[in-house]
Design a protein around this motif. Structure first.
Motif, PDB file in Angstrom:
ATOM      1  N   LYS A  87      10.610  28.099  -1.317  1.00 57.01           N
ATOM      2  CA  LYS A  87       9.095  27.967  -1.678  1.00 57.01           C
ATOM      3  C   LYS A  87       8.386  26.964  -0.884  1.00 57.01           C
ATOM      4  CE  LYS A  87       6.215  26.777  -5.458  1.00 57.01           C
ATOM      5  NZ  LYS A  87       6.419  26.395  -6.930  1.00 57.01           N
ATOM      6  N   LEU A  88       9.075  25.617  -0.882  1.00 56.22           N
ATOM      7  CA  LEU A  88       8.431  24.582  -0.331  1.00 56.22           C
ATOM      8  C   LEU A  88       8.259  24.580   1.189  1.00 56.22           C
ATOM      9  CD1 LEU A  88       9.603  21.506  -2.383  1.00 56.22           C
ATOM     10  CD2 LEU A  88       7.313  22.583  -2.040  1.00 56.22           C
ATOM     11  N   GLY A  89       9.507  25.340   1.669  1.00 52.61           N
ATOM     12  CA  GLY A  89       9.634  25.486   3.263  1.00 52.61           C
ATOM     13  C   GLY A  89       8.695  26.459   3.707  1.00 52.61           C
ATOM     14  N   LYS A  90       8.095  27.278   2.940  1.00 48.50           N
ATOM     15  CA  LYS A  90       7.120  28.295   3.283  1.00 48.50           C
ATOM     16  C   LYS A  90       5.423  27.440   3.115  1.00 48.50           C
ATOM     17  CE  LYS A  90       4.995  32.662   2.332  1.00 48.50           C
ATOM     18  NZ  LYS A  90       5.230  34.155   1.600  1.00 48.50           N
ATOM     19  N   GLN A  91       5.603  26.823   2.063  1.00 45.40           N
ATOM     20  CA  GLN A  91       4.229  25.983   1.670  1.00 45.40           C
ATOM     21  C   GLN A  91       4.093  25.084   2.916  1.00 45.40           C
ATOM     22  OE1 GLN A  91       3.927  24.410  -2.290  1.00 45.40           O
ATOM     23  NE2 GLN A  91       2.823  22.526  -1.465  1.00 45.40           N
ATOM     24  N   LEU A  92       4.955  24.195   3.369  1.00 47.58           N
ATOM     25  CA  LEU A  92       5.023  23.164   4.193  1.00 47.58           C
ATOM     26  C   LEU A  92       5.107  23.756   5.625  1.00 47.58           C
ATOM     27  CD1 LEU A  92       7.060  20.443   2.086  1.00 47.58           C
ATOM     28  CD2 LEU A  92       4.418  20.813   2.011  1.00 47.58           C
ATOM     29  N   GLU A  93       5.391  24.924   5.842  1.00 49.85           N
ATOM     30  CA  GLU A  93       5.497  25.405   7.152  1.00 49.85           C
ATOM     31  C   GLU A  93       6.508  25.018   7.921  1.00 49.85           C
ATOM     32  OE1 GLU A  93       1.429  24.956   9.083  1.00 49.85           O
ATOM     33  OE2 GLU A  93       0.672  26.648   7.897  1.00 49.85           O
ATOM     34  N   HIS A 122      15.274  17.437  -2.997  1.00 55.49           N
ATOM     35  CA  HIS A 122      15.679  16.037  -3.449  1.00 55.49           C
ATOM     36  C   HIS A 122      14.170  15.286  -3.567  1.00 55.49           C
ATOM     37  CE1 HIS A 122      17.649  12.139  -4.146  1.00 55.49           C
ATOM     38  NE2 HIS A 122      16.926  11.743  -2.944  1.00 55.49           N
ATOM     39  N   TYR A 123      13.443  15.398  -2.586  1.00 53.19           N
ATOM     40  CA  TYR A 123      12.195  14.703  -2.336  1.00 53.19           C
ATOM     41  C   TYR A 123      10.909  15.364  -3.059  1.00 53.19           C
ATOM     42  CZ  TYR A 123      14.212  11.237   0.635  1.00 53.19           C
ATOM     43  OH  TYR A 123      15.111  10.240   1.136  1.00 53.19           O
ATOM     44  N   GLY A 124      11.303  17.000  -3.150  1.00 52.39           N
ATOM     45  CA  GLY A 124      10.276  17.708  -3.487  1.00 52.39           C
ATOM     46  C   GLY A 124       9.150  17.878  -2.640  1.00 52.39           C
ATOM     47  N   GLY A 125       9.293  17.890  -1.406  1.00 53.01           N
ATOM     48  CA  GLY A 125       8.583  17.986  -0.601  1.00 53.01           C
ATOM     49  C   GLY A 125       7.732  16.879  -0.121  1.00 53.01           C
ATOM     50  N   VAL A 126       7.882  15.724  -0.986  1.00 51.43           N
ATOM     51  CA  VAL A 126       7.257  14.416  -0.557  1.00 51.43           C
ATOM     52  C   VAL A 126       8.305  13.369   0.126  1.00 51.43           C
ATOM     53  CG1 VAL A 126       6.046  12.390  -1.638  1.00 51.43           C
ATOM     54  CG2 VAL A 126       6.134  14.771  -2.764  1.00 51.43           C
ATOM     55  N   PHE A 127       8.283  13.598   1.427  1.00 51.12           N
ATOM     56  CA  PHE A 127       9.205  12.821   2.214  1.00 51.12           C
ATOM     57  C   PHE A 127       8.810  11.647   2.352  1.00 51.12           C
ATOM     58  CE2 PHE A 127       9.162  17.406   3.500  1.00 51.12           C
ATOM     59  CZ  PHE A 127      10.273  17.787   2.959  1.00 51.12           C
ATOM     60  N   PRO A 128       9.811  10.523   2.583  1.00 51.95           N
ATOM     61  CA  PRO A 128       9.524   9.315   3.218  1.00 51.95           C
ATOM     62  C   PRO A 128       8.879   9.436   4.368  1.00 51.95           C
ATOM     63  CG  PRO A 128      11.734   9.600   3.357  1.00 51.95           C
ATOM     64  CD  PRO A 128      11.326  10.719   2.778  1.00 51.95           C
ATOM     65  N   ALA A 129       8.114   8.396   4.536  1.00 53.88           N
ATOM     66  CA  ALA A 129       6.991   8.395   6.003  1.00 53.88           C
ATOM     67  C   ALA A 129       7.865   8.584   7.233  1.00 53.88           C
ATOM     68  CB  ALA A 129       6.362   7.139   6.127  1.00 53.88           C
ATOM     69  N   TRP A 130       9.007   8.021   7.399  1.00 55.97           N
ATOM     70  CA  TRP A 130       9.684   8.055   8.632  1.00 55.97           C
ATOM     71  C   TRP A 130      10.343   9.493   8.884  1.00 55.97           C
ATOM     72  CZ3 TRP A 130      14.819   9.922   9.212  1.00 55.97           C
ATOM     73  CH2 TRP A 130      15.563   9.986   7.983  1.00 55.97           C
ATOM     74  N   LEU A 131      10.228  10.206   7.758  1.00 61.78           N
ATOM     75  CA  LEU A 131      10.942  11.662   7.923  1.00 61.78           C
ATOM     76  C   LEU A 131       9.936  12.795   8.010  1.00 61.78           C
ATOM     77  CD1 LEU A 131      13.700  13.456   8.069  1.00 61.78           C
ATOM     78  CD2 LEU A 131      13.833  13.274   5.201  1.00 61.78           C
ATOM     79  N   LEU A 161      -1.519  19.443  -0.852  1.00 59.05           N
ATOM     80  CA  LEU A 161      -0.663  20.551  -0.798  1.00 59.05           C
ATOM     81  C   LEU A 161       0.467  20.426   0.247  1.00 59.05           C
ATOM     82  CD1 LEU A 161      -3.041  23.269  -1.796  1.00 59.05           C
ATOM     83  CD2 LEU A 161      -1.444  22.362  -3.114  1.00 59.05           C
ATOM     84  N   GLN A 162      -0.057  19.746   1.600  1.00 55.69           N
ATOM     85  CA  GLN A 162       1.059  19.532   2.541  1.00 55.69           C
ATOM     86  C   GLN A 162       1.679  18.247   2.281  1.00 55.69           C
ATOM     87  OE1 GLN A 162       1.619  21.595   5.493  1.00 55.69           O
ATOM     88  NE2 GLN A 162       0.757  22.879   3.690  1.00 55.69           N
ATOM     89  N   LYS A 163       1.554  17.658   1.380  1.00 56.76           N
ATOM     90  CA  LYS A 163       2.106  16.231   1.143  1.00 56.76           C
ATOM     91  C   LYS A 163       2.176  15.231   2.099  1.00 56.76           C
ATOM     92  CE  LYS A 163       4.862  19.290  -2.169  1.00 56.76           C
ATOM     93  NZ  LYS A 163       4.223  19.099  -3.350  1.00 56.76           N
ATOM     94  N   VAL A 164       0.899  15.118   3.006  1.00 56.93           N
ATOM     95  CA  VAL A 164       1.019  14.139   4.164  1.00 56.93           C
ATOM     96  C   VAL A 164       1.098  12.847   3.307  1.00 56.93           C
ATOM     97  CG1 VAL A 164      -0.213  13.537   5.980  1.00 56.93           C
ATOM     98  CG2 VAL A 164      -0.367  15.885   5.380  1.00 56.93           C
ATOM     99  N   PRO A 165       1.960  11.863   3.743  1.00 63.03           N
ATOM    100  CA  PRO A 165       1.982  10.444   3.101  1.00 63.03           C
ATOM    101  C   PRO A 165       0.791   9.673   3.127  1.00 63.03           C
ATOM    102  CG  PRO A 165       3.797  10.835   4.785  1.00 63.03           C
ATOM    103  CD  PRO A 165       2.997  11.978   4.930  1.00 63.03           C
ATOM    104  N   TYR A 166      -0.052   9.825   4.446  1.00 62.37           N
ATOM    105  CA  TYR A 166      -1.144   9.029   4.189  1.00 62.37           C
ATOM    106  C   TYR A 166      -2.619   9.893   5.036  1.00 62.37           C
ATOM    107  CZ  TYR A 166       1.645   5.079   3.748  1.00 62.37           C
ATOM    108  OH  TYR A 166       2.650   4.162   3.115  1.00 62.37           O
ATOM    109  N   MET A 167      -3.644   9.892   4.117  1.00 62.41           N
ATOM    110  CA  MET A 167      -4.615  10.469   4.480  1.00 62.41           C
ATOM    111  C   MET A 167      -5.969   9.328   5.091  1.00 62.41           C
ATOM    112  SD  MET A 167      -5.741  13.333   1.647  1.00 62.41           S
ATOM    113  CE  MET A 167      -5.037  12.521   0.490  1.00 62.41           C
ATOM    114  N   ALA A 194      -3.197   6.838   0.004  1.00 60.34           N
ATOM    115  CA  ALA A 194      -1.976   7.329  -0.026  1.00 60.34           C
ATOM    116  C   ALA A 194      -1.601   8.561  -0.840  1.00 60.34           C
ATOM    117  CB  ALA A 194      -1.088   6.190  -0.373  1.00 60.34           C
ATOM    118  N   PHE A 195      -0.618   9.399  -0.522  1.00 59.05           N
ATOM    119  CA  PHE A 195      -0.177  10.706  -1.260  1.00 59.05           C
ATOM    120  C   PHE A 195      -0.112  10.247  -2.645  1.00 59.05           C
ATOM    121  CE2 PHE A 195       2.766  13.508  -3.047  1.00 59.05           C
ATOM    122  CZ  PHE A 195       2.067  14.709  -3.146  1.00 59.05           C
TER     123      PHE A 195
END
Length: 580
Positions: free
Chosen positions: A191-197, A472-481, A531-537, A554-555
């Motif tokens: 599901k997240l793979g589709k949502q986050l492209e 594991h991260y629920g799509g909220v990845f650390p900034a480096w990843l 929704l794209q769970k981008v770390p910073y806007m 921050a997200f």
């Protein structure tokens, strides 16, 4: 000092599986027993039933299980001969038990479970743990689902109905499990793979993932991380062909032991196979030149794409695919170097897992029935792995009979944020393949010797590891990843040029950034970035443009902070360098 450990949850799961078998036969006349097995937190049992089961049927079965458990009827088990067991189950017309019994060696004892007229025959692995359970104890269980499963995993054989369940000693453990299951559905990597492209699948290549730009970026980051450790630990990176001829796969042993999982082709009237593993190619690389003991250890690493046939019913997003990339390595060592290299490999895997914050457990798997090599070689190999684990005072469990066909192995089982276990890293000791390929080195007396090979992987499958990370991260990845680290949002069209200027500076600093200058309201674009769970806007308008500043959000946070762009970039670069 031995650090071998047993799984304390096995008794309750074993007993619950047997309660399930009793309940099914009580609820559905004519139902026949298959076999059961334990999973990390649960169990499953296969049944041959007159009609397909549905969700309501599982509720009925649970009611029968509750009633049977409440009876607290004593149970026992005893060793009997294979012949005696066959008579018992033939009389009960239990065709699958009979078929399984016939496949056992004639001299192998059989464990018979008995309770209130119900009998079952158990895998010998479950006898010791079942002894720890008393009928006076009432397990807390939940049946999860039912699916089809080929008998003995063979697609040419009939499909039985497999009922999955979980069992615990206490109700709070079950409640916690169900809560985590609910969270797991939200985090489903498909599901997240589709949502986050990140990736997609297509009917044109069943079971074979297509990576979109963002997913490819994440894979590249995982490989970049791994490559830093290859350099640190003295590996050389190599590449080998995807397709090699049948003779080589016969030589390696894969043709005999693994061909049902391989893909084949014919070229110039000769049979070829698409590689399911990288090992044989690395053997050929090693054999390419004469080796001295001074050259060893030789450490070859490859990010090798492999193909393995999986039943369509077993395919599961990135977790079970038909092609994936292994972060594979083979270490060619002398006998004196074995333990030190295994220790270094354990340390490397531990360091990489530490970056993701993974807890893990270790499992030592020993010789399987379908194996090659002498008893003496297997004993030496198994002892070498156990010795290293004991010397490092690492706890581990024993998994008898689950080693590779060429040698025993140490497997890493990582625990994700939802408390689920995933087997990823592995270290395997191999005396067989170097002999089969005629590998050699010359010792200090200039005498020809055969090296020992250590197979190792950290991620295992990069594809599967990525799927684990997504959940594991629920799509909220650390900034480096994160595939996109910063989203720049101009307040209005007149601020787009300033937004692009900021993007250029971020890109020059090695930061992954996207500019969202769509003709949409700012609130809408903020929600999209969330929704794209981008770390910073970074939000920019008139005030920011005039002052040369940015608004940082921050997200997951509501507040925004006004900041100098250079200060923000330096902070983010530090987080990336520290892999946070």
């Amino acid at each position: 000092m031995s650090h071998f450990v047993q799984d304390p949850a096995s008794p309750v799961r074993s007993y619950a599986a047997l309660l399930l078998a009793r309940a099914v036969q009580q609820a559905f006349a004519g139902g026949k027993l298959g076999l059961f097995a334990l999973t990390n937190q649960g169990f499953y049992y296969d049944f041959d039933l007159p009609s397909p089961l549905g969700e309501e049927d599982l509720k009925i079965i649970e009611q029968h299980m509750d009633a049977l458990a409440a009876e607290k009827a004593p149970f026992g088990y005893r060793d009997i001969s294979k012949e005696e067991a066959l008579l018992i189950f033939e009389a009960r017309e239990e065709r699958w038990k009979v078929e399984w019994l016939k496949s056992l060696p004639a001299s192998e004892p059989v464990l018979l479970f008995e309770q209130s007229g119900f009998v079952d025959v158990l895998d010998i692995r479950y006898s010791a743990v079942l002894a720890e359970w008393s009928a006076s104890q009432k397990p807390v269980f939940k049946l999860l689902n039912v699916s089809g499963a080929y008998w003995e995993g063979d697609s040419s054989k009939p499909v039985l109905q497999r009922i999955y369940g979980v069992a615990f000693e206490h109700g709070k453990e079950l409640r916690r499990f169900l809560s985590l299951q609910e969270e797991a559905q939200k985090r489903d990597h498909r599901k997240l793979g589709k949502q986050l492209e990140l990736f997609m699948f297509a009917d044109e290549a069943p079971g074979m993932p297509f990576y979109l730009p963002k997913g490819t970026q994440m894979r590249n980051e995982l490989e970049n991380l791994s490559r830093r450790y290859l350099k640190k630990y003295g590996y050389e990176e190599v590449r080998t062909p995807f397709i090699m001829n049948r003779q080589m796969w016969e030589q390696s042993g894969h043709w005999e032991h693994y061909r049902e999982n391989m893909y084949f082709s014919e070229i110039d009237h000769h049979q070829y196979a698409v590689k399911p593993m990288n090992c044989p190619g690395h053997m050929l690389l090693y054999k390419n030149k004469r080796r001295s003991y001074r050259d060893l250890p030789v450490r070859y690493a490859e990010y090798g794409q492999v193909h393995r046939y999986e039943y369509s019913g077993a395919l599961n997003g990135l977790f079970r695919v038909r092609t994936f990339c292994q972060d594979d390595a083979h270490l060619f060592v002398t006998p004196e170097q074995v333990e030190q290299e295994i220790k270094r490999t354990l340390q490397m895997i531990q360091e990489i897992y530490g970056i993701f914050g993974f807890e893990y457990s270790l499992e030592l798997s020993t010789r399987p029935a379908d194996s090659m090599g002498s008893d003496e070689q297997w004993e030496l190999a198994e002892q070498a792995l156990a010795t290293v684990l004991d010397e490092l005072e690492l706890d581990y469990s024993l998994n008898p009979g689950d080693g590779a066909f060429y040698g025993p192995k140490i497997d890493f089982h990582i625990k994700d944020a939802l408390d689920r276990s995933h087997q990823c890293g592995t270290i395997q000791l191999d005396f067989q393949m170097p002999e089969k390929f005629g590998l050699s080195y010359y010792d200090e007396r200039n005498e020809r010797q055969t090296p020992i090979v250590i197979h190792r992987a950290v991620y295992g499958s990069i594809d599967r590891f990525l799927g684990i990370l997504i959940e594991h991260y629920g799509g909220v990845f650390p900034a480096w990843l994160a595939p996109v680290q910063v989203a720049v949002l101009p307040v209005a069209e007149t601020h787009a040029a300033y937004g692009e200027e900021i993007c250029q500076k971020l890109r020059s600093a090695g930061i992954r950034v996207e500019l969202d200058e769509r003709n949409e309201k700012l609130g809408y674009r903020i929600r999209e970035a969330q929704l794209q769970k981008v770390p910073y806007m970074l939000i920019v308008g008139d005030a920011e443009r005039e002052a040369g500043l940015i608004q940082v959000r921050a997200f997951g946070e509501q507040r925004q902070e006004s900041m100098d762009l250079d200060v923000f970039m330096a902070s983010l670069q530090q987080r990336m360098a520290e892999q946070k």
